[in-house]
Design a protein around this motif. Structure first.
Motif, PDB file in Angstrom:
ATOM      1  N   THR A 236      52.581  -5.884 -71.214  1.00  0.00           N
ATOM      2  CA  THR A 236      51.280  -6.473 -71.064  1.00  0.00           C
ATOM      3  C   THR A 236      50.087  -5.574 -70.626  1.00  0.00           C
ATOM      4  O   THR A 236      49.092  -6.030 -70.116  1.00  0.00           O
ATOM      5  CB  THR A 236      51.514  -7.465 -70.090  1.00  0.00           C
ATOM      6  N   ARG A 237      50.724  -4.280 -70.254  1.00  0.00           N
ATOM      7  CA  ARG A 237      49.385  -3.323 -69.781  1.00  0.00           C
ATOM      8  C   ARG A 237      49.006  -2.362 -70.975  1.00  0.00           C
ATOM      9  O   ARG A 237      49.934  -2.045 -71.799  1.00  0.00           O
ATOM     10  CB  ARG A 237      50.291  -2.474 -68.633  1.00  0.00           C
ATOM     11  N   GLU A 238      47.806  -1.901 -70.911  1.00  0.00           N
ATOM     12  CA  GLU A 238      47.218  -1.100 -71.591  1.00  0.00           C
ATOM     13  C   GLU A 238      47.427   0.408 -71.117  1.00  0.00           C
ATOM     14  O   GLU A 238      47.193   0.644 -70.197  1.00  0.00           O
ATOM     15  CB  GLU A 238      45.623  -1.451 -71.850  1.00  0.00           C
TER      16      GLU A 238
ATOM     17  N   ARG B  22      53.801   0.233 -81.336  1.00  0.00           N
ATOM     18  CA  ARG B  22      52.845   0.093 -79.956  1.00  0.00           C
ATOM     19  C   ARG B  22      51.837   1.459 -79.865  1.00  0.00           C
ATOM     20  O   ARG B  22      50.974   1.272 -79.321  1.00  0.00           O
ATOM     21  CB  ARG B  22      53.768   0.035 -78.809  1.00  0.00           C
ATOM     22  N   GLN B  23      52.247   2.679 -80.459  1.00  0.00           N
ATOM     23  CA  GLN B  23      51.493   3.609 -80.341  1.00  0.00           C
ATOM     24  C   GLN B  23      51.322   4.523 -81.768  1.00  0.00           C
ATOM     25  O   GLN B  23      52.095   5.499 -82.145  1.00  0.00           O
ATOM     26  CB  GLN B  23      52.124   4.786 -79.454  1.00  0.00           C
ATOM     27  N   PRO B  24      50.389   4.059 -82.763  1.00  0.00           N
ATOM     28  CA  PRO B  24      50.217   4.406 -83.961  1.00  0.00           C
ATOM     29  C   PRO B  24      50.083   6.135 -84.059  1.00  0.00           C
ATOM     30  O   PRO B  24      50.267   6.511 -84.832  1.00  0.00           O
ATOM     31  CB  PRO B  24      49.248   3.823 -84.779  1.00  0.00           C
TER      32      PRO B  24
ATOM     33  N   ALA C 274      56.514   3.782 -72.173  1.00  0.00           N
ATOM     34  CA  ALA C 274      55.972   2.937 -71.099  1.00  0.00           C
ATOM     35  C   ALA C 274      55.332   1.865 -71.761  1.00  0.00           C
ATOM     36  O   ALA C 274      55.522   0.693 -71.270  1.00  0.00           O
ATOM     37  CB  ALA C 274      54.799   3.700 -70.399  1.00  0.00           C
ATOM     38  N   PRO C 275      54.688   1.651 -72.813  1.00  0.00           N
ATOM     39  CA  PRO C 275      54.137   0.645 -73.694  1.00  0.00           C
ATOM     40  C   PRO C 275      55.242  -0.419 -73.937  1.00  0.00           C
ATOM     41  O   PRO C 275      55.122  -1.565 -73.920  1.00  0.00           O
ATOM     42  CB  PRO C 275      53.601   1.161 -74.756  1.00  0.00           C
ATOM     43  N   LEU C 276      56.375  -0.061 -74.321  1.00  0.00           N
ATOM     44  CA  LEU C 276      57.694  -0.897 -74.562  1.00  0.00           C
ATOM     45  C   LEU C 276      58.057  -1.473 -73.107  1.00  0.00           C
ATOM     46  O   LEU C 276      58.438  -2.862 -73.034  1.00  0.00           O
ATOM     47  CB  LEU C 276      58.747   0.010 -75.174  1.00  0.00           C
TER      48      LEU C 276
END
Length: 462
Positions: A457-459, A255-257, A451-453
């Motif tokens: 659906t949120r950027e 999700r966060q490269p 948080a992205p996990l």
């Protein structure tokens, strides 16, 4: 001093002109920088007054060397020996005036986008008038009725503002770590040199963190006792390891490269610093030796000798501390910082790798479109096309910093026995504030990773 320079200083004090020095050898200064420097100067001035008010040494010297001291104190109605002008209550009142000053300007400068408006002119000029206003507010606080109720209520306001100031600094630290990694990673797409720098700096950061952990384990623990120290050093070291593993875990990387060990290295170093600072601020533990004498344990032996010259330690330590507070205020009031707190970041396409990426100026490329020479330092008017930082946010941060200074100088919740000479004597309130700050910092960074996990659906921009 030349006549043009005198006229310029008069225009600065009583008009809308930007302040500058009367020396032609000084480098050019931007109007926005000059304005922030002047507000910082006021902040330093009041902070020094607060430190003097908390000093028993200064109070005793004044009683000894000032003629008619007792009569003067009675004349200004400050008590028989000016007791109303010293101690924690006096600091509360002076900081109340400074906080009101910055909060008033926070309200006054909300939604200023042009430096040509009347409110912007007042923000950037009339420095003598503002100094008089600041002095009047600080003095007026001594005439507030029902002092006991005021001090009790203001203490909780100060604690809330102080905690909020700490929280803003922690948020910006996490944002700084992500921004650093993103900036250098963007450079690595074009030059392999940035990959080497990333690896080198990451190695240095983790080496510093591990070395700090080992040294604290050696000097702040012993085989018997020091249970607090052992647990906290172990817990904080484990938290640093945990967030490092989370940062490079496959689910986070998908999700966060941009997530990597550089950010966790920055956070680990800061956690180790806060842990060291907290352990140094903890009240000393004592035990009885074989001769039934009290000995201090859980602190380095060499540190006990350093505290013998209390005036030197207090003066040097206080200067460093408030220098850090002032630096935090100025770096927290840039447009980039205010945008980061609102979740606005530069897009990867516009990211340009720099070794000193955090020192990019706020102004635009044509900031030198207008300069003014008044016989001294050259002033660059860099806000002709619009403000280069948020005026309201600037004053709000200094408002919170005023509350933080008030609580720090008066030892937070140990205010009744506070003295500036005992500034570095350990108290439990300072110890736990630093420890909680450490854990909040870890939680903030951990949230940016997971948080992205949690919200797929949120950027997220960091």
């Amino acid at each position: 001093m030349s006549a043009p320079c005198c006229a310029g200083q008069l225009a600065c004090c009583c008009g809308t002109a930007a302040c500058s020095l009367c020396c032609k050898c000084c480098p050019k200064i931007k109007q926005s920088t000059s304005t922030r420097f002047m507000y910082a100067l006021y902040f330093i001035l009041v902070t020094i007054i607060c430190c003097v008010m908390m000093s028993t040494t200064v109070a005793n010297e004044m009683k000894t060397h000032i003629p008619f001291y007792k009569q003067m104190c009675k004349g200004i109605q400050a008590g028989e020996m000016c007791e109303k002008l010293v101690g924690y209550s006096a600091v509360y009142k002076v900081c109340f005036g400074m906080a009101c000053f910055f909060f008033l300007f926070f309200l006054f400068t909300i939604k200023i986008n042009s430096s040509k408006s009347c409110r912007a002119y007042i923000h950037n000029g009339f420095w003598l008038v503002k100094l008089i206003l600041l002095a009047a507010m600080c003095s007026g606080a001594f005439f507030i009725p029902d002092q006991d109720t005021f001090l009790n209520a203001w203490r909780y306001v100060g604690a809330t503002g102080g905690f909020l100031f700490i929280a803003i600094q922690l948020i910006l630290l996490v944002e700084f770590a992500h921004k650093w990694n993103k900036n250098w990673t963007a450079g690595a797409n074009h030059k392999q040199m940035w990959n080497g720098l990333l690896a080198l700096v990451t190695l240095i950061l983790y080496s510093v963190a591990v070395a700090a952990l080992v040294l604290m384990a050696l000097f702040y623990t012993r085989s018997e006792g020091c249970m607090y120290n052992k647990v906290l050093i172990g817990v904080n070291g484990g938290l640093c390891l945990f967030v490092s593993l989370v940062a490079i875990s496959p689910c986070v990387q998908n999700r966060q490269p941009h997530s990597g060990l550089l950010q966790s290295g920055v956070i680990s170093c800061y956690v180790m610093y806060l842990t060291f600072s907290a352990l140094s601020s903890k009240p000393p533990e004592t035990i009885l030796d074989e001769n039934n004498q009290n000995i201090t344990i859980c602190v380095p032996e060499f540190s006990q000798g350093l505290h013998r010259d209390e005036n030197l330690v207090t003066g040097l330590g206080t200067t460093i501390l408030f220098g850090c507070i002032l630096y935090s205020c100025l770096t927290s009031t840039t447009r980039a910082s205010s945008e980061a707190l609102r979740g606005i970041y530069a897009t990867p396409e516009t990211e340009v790798a720099r070794c000193c990426f955090c020192c990019v100026p706020d102004g635009d490329a044509d900031a030198k479109e207008h300069t003014e020479k008044r016989g001294g330092q050259t002033v660059i008017y860099d806000e002709k096309k619009g403000t280069v930082y948020s005026y309201a946010y600037f004053h709000f941060v200094f408002f919170l910093a005023s509350l933080y200074v008030m609580m720090t100088v008066t030892h937070w919740f140990h205010y009744e026995s506070a003295q500036i000479e005992k500034f570095f004597t350990g108290t439990w309130s300072i110890f736990w504030i630093k420890m909680v700050s450490c854990w909040v910092c870890v939680c903030l960074y951990l949230w940016t990773l997971i948080a992205p996990l949690c919200c797929p659906t949120r950027e997220f921009s960091v």
